[in-house]
Design a protein around this motif. Structure first.
Motif, mmCIF file in Angstrom:
data_model
loop_
_atom_site.group_PDB
_atom_site.id
_atom_site.type_symbol
_atom_site.label_atom_id
_atom_site.label_comp_id
_atom_site.label_asym_id
_atom_site.label_seq_id
_atom_site.Cartn_x
_atom_site.Cartn_y
_atom_site.Cartn_z
ATOM 1 N N MET A 138 0.817 -1.215 0.000
ATOM 2 C CA MET A 138 0.000 0.000 0.000
ATOM 3 C C MET A 138 0.855 1.272 0.000
ATOM 4 O O MET A 138 0.532 2.242 -0.677
ATOM 5 C CB MET A 138 -0.963 -0.033 1.202
ATOM 6 C CG MET A 138 -1.942 1.119 1.218
ATOM 7 S SD MET A 138 -2.956 1.200 -0.305
ATOM 8 C CE MET A 138 -3.820 2.735 -0.059
ATOM 9 N N LYS A 139 1.958 1.255 0.735
ATOM 10 C CA LYS A 139 2.808 2.460 0.775
ATOM 11 C C LYS A 139 3.374 2.747 -0.616
ATOM 12 O O LYS A 139 3.364 3.886 -1.087
ATOM 13 C CB LYS A 139 3.946 2.280 1.792
ATOM 14 C CG LYS A 139 3.411 2.283 3.227
ATOM 15 C CD LYS A 139 4.265 3.128 4.171
ATOM 16 C CE LYS A 139 3.504 3.426 5.453
ATOM 17 N NZ LYS A 139 3.739 2.461 6.517
ATOM 18 N N ALA A 140 3.802 1.664 -1.290
ATOM 19 C CA ALA A 140 4.335 1.830 -2.649
ATOM 20 C C ALA A 140 3.214 2.239 -3.614
ATOM 21 O O ALA A 140 3.426 3.046 -4.528
ATOM 22 C CB ALA A 140 4.967 0.519 -3.112
ATOM 23 N N PHE A 141 2.000 1.708 -3.370
ATOM 24 C CA PHE A 141 0.839 2.051 -4.203
ATOM 25 C C PHE A 141 0.597 3.565 -4.146
ATOM 26 O O PHE A 141 0.399 4.215 -5.171
ATOM 27 C CB PHE A 141 -0.390 1.283 -3.671
ATOM 28 C CG PHE A 141 -1.697 1.588 -4.349
ATOM 29 C CD1 PHE A 141 -2.165 0.785 -5.383
ATOM 30 C CD2 PHE A 141 -2.495 2.658 -3.939
ATOM 31 C CE1 PHE A 141 -3.389 1.060 -6.007
ATOM 32 C CE2 PHE A 141 -3.712 2.947 -4.551
ATOM 33 C CZ PHE A 141 -4.156 2.138 -5.589
ATOM 34 N N VAL A 142 0.647 4.112 -2.939
ATOM 35 C CA VAL A 142 0.370 5.538 -2.756
ATOM 36 C C VAL A 142 1.355 6.374 -3.590
ATOM 37 O O VAL A 142 0.952 7.250 -4.363
ATOM 38 C CB VAL A 142 0.430 5.917 -1.249
ATOM 39 C CG1 VAL A 142 0.442 7.427 -1.050
ATOM 40 C CG2 VAL A 142 -0.756 5.299 -0.513
ATOM 41 N N SER A 143 2.641 6.083 -3.478
ATOM 42 C CA SER A 143 3.579 6.935 -4.228
ATOM 43 C C SER A 143 3.511 6.650 -5.732
ATOM 44 O O SER A 143 3.585 7.572 -6.547
ATOM 45 C CB SER A 143 5.001 6.823 -3.686
ATOM 46 O OG SER A 143 5.304 5.499 -3.408
ATOM 47 N N TYR A 144 3.303 5.387 -6.099
ATOM 48 C CA TYR A 144 3.248 5.037 -7.525
ATOM 49 C C TYR A 144 2.051 5.726 -8.209
ATOM 50 O O TYR A 144 2.196 6.319 -9.280
ATOM 51 C CB TYR A 144 3.135 3.516 -7.684
ATOM 52 C CG TYR A 144 3.153 3.044 -9.110
ATOM 53 C CD1 TYR A 144 4.357 2.814 -9.776
ATOM 54 C CD2 TYR A 144 1.960 2.842 -9.817
ATOM 55 C CE1 TYR A 144 4.378 2.388 -11.099
ATOM 56 C CE2 TYR A 144 1.970 2.422 -11.130
ATOM 57 C CZ TYR A 144 3.178 2.191 -11.774
ATOM 58 O OH TYR A 144 3.193 1.771 -13.080
ATOM 59 N N VAL A 145 0.890 5.667 -7.554
ATOM 60 C CA VAL A 145 -0.301 6.262 -8.179
ATOM 61 C C VAL A 145 -0.163 7.785 -8.245
ATOM 62 O O VAL A 145 -0.545 8.412 -9.234
ATOM 63 C CB VAL A 145 -1.590 5.816 -7.458
ATOM 64 C CG1 VAL A 145 -2.819 6.504 -8.034
ATOM 65 C CG2 VAL A 145 -1.764 4.298 -7.567
ATOM 66 N N LYS A 146 0.415 8.377 -7.229
ATOM 67 C CA LYS A 146 0.636 9.833 -7.242
ATOM 68 C C LYS A 146 1.508 10.225 -8.432
ATOM 69 O O LYS A 146 1.230 11.194 -9.128
ATOM 70 C CB LYS A 146 1.339 10.268 -5.955
ATOM 71 C CG LYS A 146 0.391 10.627 -4.847
ATOM 72 C CD LYS A 146 1.195 11.209 -3.691
ATOM 73 C CE LYS A 146 0.287 11.648 -2.581
ATOM 74 N NZ LYS A 146 0.997 12.183 -1.446
ATOM 75 N N GLU A 147 2.554 9.437 -8.656
ATOM 76 C CA GLU A 147 3.500 9.789 -9.730
ATOM 77 C C GLU A 147 2.982 9.491 -11.130
ATOM 78 O O GLU A 147 3.375 10.131 -12.093
ATOM 79 C CB GLU A 147 4.814 9.009 -9.533
ATOM 80 C CG GLU A 147 5.733 9.670 -8.535
ATOM 81 C CD GLU A 147 6.760 8.697 -7.978
ATOM 82 O OE1 GLU A 147 7.143 7.743 -8.680
ATOM 83 O OE2 GLU A 147 7.148 8.886 -6.803
ATOM 84 N N ASN A 148 2.112 8.466 -11.229
ATOM 85 C CA ASN A 148 1.695 8.022 -12.567
ATOM 86 C C ASN A 148 0.201 8.199 -12.829
ATOM 87 O O ASN A 148 -0.372 7.501 -13.673
ATOM 88 C CB ASN A 148 2.051 6.535 -12.752
ATOM 89 C CG ASN A 148 3.543 6.308 -12.624
ATOM 90 O OD1 ASN A 148 4.291 6.592 -13.534
ATOM 91 N ND2 ASN A 148 3.967 5.821 -11.468
ATOM 92 N N ALA A 149 -0.436 9.107 -12.084
ATOM 93 C CA ALA A 149 -1.903 9.232 -12.139
ATOM 94 C C ALA A 149 -2.453 9.311 -13.556
ATOM 95 O O ALA A 149 -3.484 8.712 -13.868
ATOM 96 C CB ALA A 149 -2.335 10.448 -11.343
#
Ligand code: ASP
Length: 325
Positions: A138-149
């Protein structure tokens, strides 16, 4: 008494007798339960389980009719304009409350065009993705989605659906405008998530538990304040970095306004019996879903819940400024 009043009294007496005779013999034929989302989704699953149990108690078949589209508002609208005789009912979720604000022009009034049968379930939601979605947790999900929205697609069941509300909260928590793909229900959305045509979704455990456990999709977080017994290792959204992110879905059964009170009471009694059935508790429990206690399977409890949920979500939706029209 003038003859006019005698006549009127007589007419009223005949009407009352007819009404209670109607209630005593209810139901005399098959009942339709409108599910305002596509077949195979979470609302459909709850609807079919409950319909089967209520049918056995009422001695008449309850046919589930899927009227998906426009985030559940088409099915709700169809119910509002149906005959108020108990032979058409609606099984809807939290969307009954959120649509009241999301749609500034709705073909029905959620609070005044229905009578209430009772609350059915409480259902947690999960943040999920196709099985080869890159982030590991989930922590990686948060940053990944923010960067690749701008390259990620988010499935939902249309504006007013629970998946839409949850997705809206997710976008606002991540401050990331993700491209949304609407379906007539999260049943067909799940098919596309499994096929990898869409990337992520926020949906009820009723629809996601078996897929997460089977490894056919990835489960990142639950949307409840506490972890769930069915997923002890899955963090809550708050633990995963989205503080205050919390949403649970609830279902209720409605009938058109003006349905005779004894018919509504008969349906509530039947719903209470269905919810007390251990088979329902087990099946729903396996899907992370809790049947409402009998005391809440009543018109009063559902009305109070709907009123409080309209009031709860109105400011959130207004702050987001997202409307269907
Ligand atoms: N309940 C789902 C949602 O609101 C839709 C469905 O039941 O298919 O997203």
């Amino acid at each position: 008494m003038t003859s006019f009043f005698r006549m009127a009294g007589l007419a009223a007496g005949v009407w009352l007798a007819a009404t209670s005779a109607e209630a005593q013999s209810f139901p005399e034929r098959q009942i339709t339960m409108i599910v305002p989302f596509a077949a195979g989704g979470p609302t459909d699953t709850v609807g079919r389980l409950i319909a089967e149990k209520m049918s056995a108690d009422l001695g008449q078949q309850i046919i589930v009719e899927n009227v998906g589209g426009a985030g559940g508002t088409l099915g709700a609208g169809r119910t509002a304009s149906a005959e108020a005789d108990g032979y058409t009912m609606l099984l809807h979720h939290i969307g009954m409350a959120t649509s009241a604000t999301l749609y500034r022009k709705l073909a029905y009034d959620p609070l005044n065009d229905f009578d209430y049968v009772g609350l059915v379930t409480e259902v947690p939601m999960t943040i999920v993705a196709r099985k080869d979605f890159e982030p590991a947790d989930m922590k990686a999900f948060v940053s990944y989605v923010k960067e690749n929205a701008d390259q990620i697609t988010l499935a939902n069941a249309g504006i007013g659906a629970a998946s839409h509300l949850c997705g809206m909260l997710l976008m606002s928590a991540l401050e990331a405008p993700i491209v949304t793909v609407p379906y007539k229900g999260t049943g067909p959305a799940m098919t596309d998530l499994l096929g990898g045509q869409v990337d992520i979704m926020c949906d009820q455990t009723t629809n996601t538990t078996e897929q997460i456990k089977g490894g056919t999709i990835k489960g990142y977080a639950v949307t409840t304040p506490e972890r769930l017994a069915i997923f002890p290792d899955m963090p809550t959204a708050a633990e995963g970095g989205l503080e205050g992110f919390e949403v649970s879905v609830w279902h209720g059964i409605y009938v058109p306004k003006g349905t005779p009170a004894d018919v509504t009471s008969r349906l509530s009694a039947s719903l209470q019996k269905a919810l007390a059935d251990p088979e329902i508790a087990n099946r729903l429990g396996e899907l992370g879903t809790t049947p409402s206690p009998a005391a809440d399977a009543t018109p009063e409890a559902l009305k109070a819940k709907l009123e409080s949920e309209i009031a709860r979500w109105k400011p959130v939706i207004e702050a987001a400024g997202v409307y269907a029209d």
